[in-house]
Design a protein around this motif. Structure first.
Motif, PDB file in Angstrom:
ATOM      1  N   LEU A 227     124.524  68.753  10.984  1.00 41.82           N
ATOM      2  CA  LEU A 227     124.189  68.244  12.313  1.00 41.82           C
ATOM      3  C   LEU A 227     123.821  66.770  12.235  1.00 41.82           C
ATOM      4  N   ILE A 228     124.444  65.971  13.108  1.00 42.43           N
ATOM      5  CA  ILE A 228     124.118  64.550  13.241  1.00 42.43           C
ATOM      6  C   ILE A 228     123.518  64.339  14.623  1.00 42.43           C
ATOM      7  N   THR A 229     122.376  63.644  14.680  1.00 46.01           N
ATOM      8  CA  THR A 229     121.820  63.216  15.957  1.00 46.01           C
ATOM      9  C   THR A 229     121.723  61.692  15.927  1.00 46.01           C
ATOM     10  N   PHE A 230     121.693  61.079  17.109  1.00 45.04           N
ATOM     11  CA  PHE A 230     121.655  59.622  17.226  1.00 45.04           C
ATOM     12  C   PHE A 230     120.296  59.167  17.736  1.00 45.04           C
ATOM     13  N   GLU A 231     119.803  58.076  17.166  1.00 44.56           N
ATOM     14  CA  GLU A 231     118.624  57.408  17.702  1.00 44.56           C
ATOM     15  C   GLU A 231     118.997  55.943  17.900  1.00 44.56           C
TER      16      GLU A 231
ATOM     17  N   VAL B 121     120.993  60.528  12.123  1.00 42.67           N
ATOM     18  CA  VAL B 121     120.123  61.442  11.397  1.00 42.67           C
ATOM     19  C   VAL B 121     120.939  62.689  11.077  1.00 42.67           C
ATOM     20  N   LEU B 122     121.117  62.948   9.791  1.00 37.82           N
ATOM     21  CA  LEU B 122     122.008  64.003   9.316  1.00 37.82           C
ATOM     22  C   LEU B 122     121.231  65.089   8.598  1.00 37.82           C
TER      23      LEU B 122
ATOM     24  N   GLY C 282     110.515  71.657   6.277  1.00 35.81           N
ATOM     25  CA  GLY C 282     111.017  71.776   4.915  1.00 35.81           C
ATOM     26  C   GLY C 282     112.460  71.331   4.752  1.00 35.81           C
ATOM     27  N   GLN C 283     113.125  71.027   5.844  1.00 35.53           N
ATOM     28  CA  GLN C 283     114.526  70.614   5.774  1.00 35.53           C
ATOM     29  C   GLN C 283     114.639  69.154   5.325  1.00 35.53           C
ATOM     30  N   TRP C 284     115.721  68.889   4.606  1.00 31.26           N
ATOM     31  CA  TRP C 284     116.036  67.525   4.193  1.00 31.26           C
ATOM     32  C   TRP C 284     116.993  66.904   5.204  1.00 31.26           C
ATOM     33  N   VAL C 285     116.761  65.629   5.541  1.00 37.96           N
ATOM     34  CA  VAL C 285     117.676  64.867   6.392  1.00 37.96           C
ATOM     35  C   VAL C 285     117.851  63.475   5.806  1.00 37.96           C
ATOM     36  N   TRP C 286     118.956  62.864   6.127  1.00 40.37           N
ATOM     37  CA  TRP C 286     119.187  61.454   5.813  1.00 40.37           C
ATOM     38  C   TRP C 286     119.179  60.690   7.123  1.00 40.37           C
ATOM     39  N   ARG C 287     118.519  59.549   7.154  1.00 37.96           N
ATOM     40  CA  ARG C 287     118.526  58.632   8.295  1.00 37.96           C
ATOM     41  C   ARG C 287     119.340  57.418   7.847  1.00 37.96           C
ATOM     42  N   ILE C 288     120.530  57.272   8.416  1.00 35.38           N
ATOM     43  CA  ILE C 288     121.440  56.189   8.034  1.00 35.38           C
ATOM     44  C   ILE C 288     121.406  55.129   9.130  1.00 35.38           C
TER      45      ILE C 288
END
Length: 132
Positions: free
Chosen positions: A41-45, A70-71, A115-121
């Motif tokens: 899942l990708i969300t946009f900020e 945000v992935l 507890g989930q991991w996300v990447w903020r690119i």
């Protein structure tokens, strides 16, 4: 170059959807991630506007839109989830690198309270500001 700052989220979603592997989900707006993902899942900020991204002055009517992607991964187990989200981030960065009007500068891995991991690119999307 993206054609309109007002429609940046929709245009970005359409652009990425055609280049990402099958099954990825994209939400145009930042939202609280679900406690369980069914797919990547990708969300946009949309965080700011910039007239000189990376120190390069843009032409009249051009704007650098800073959008954090945000992935998150559907896997939640510690080692499995972290490895999976790392690989997903590399895939997303490769998609961004293939674009001529979209750039990424840095990316940060974060662990959510769930507890989930996300990447903020952190990305810059080149677009135009249409006069009203």
């Amino acid at each position: 170059m993206f054609s309109d700052i007002a429609g940046i989220r929709t245009a970005l979603k359409e652009r990425l959807a055609t280049s990402l592997p099958y099954g990825w989900e994209i939400s145009e707006y930042l939202k609280q991630p679900p406690t369980e993902y069914r797919s990547p899942l990708i969300t946009f900020e949309f965080t700011r506007l910039d007239s000189a991204p990376d120190g390069r002055e843009l032409g009249a009517g051009q704007v650098g839109a800073a959008v954090d992607l945000v992935l998150g991964s559907p896997k939640t187990a510690d080692a499995t989830g972290e490895d999976d989200v790392d690989q997903l981030a590399l895939t997303l960065v490769q998609v961004i690198d293939a674009q001529s009007d979209m750039y990424w500068s840095t990316a940060e891995k974060q662990r959510l309270e769930t507890g989930q991991w996300v990447w903020r690119i952190h990305t810059i999307v080149l677009t135009e500001s249409k006069e009203q």
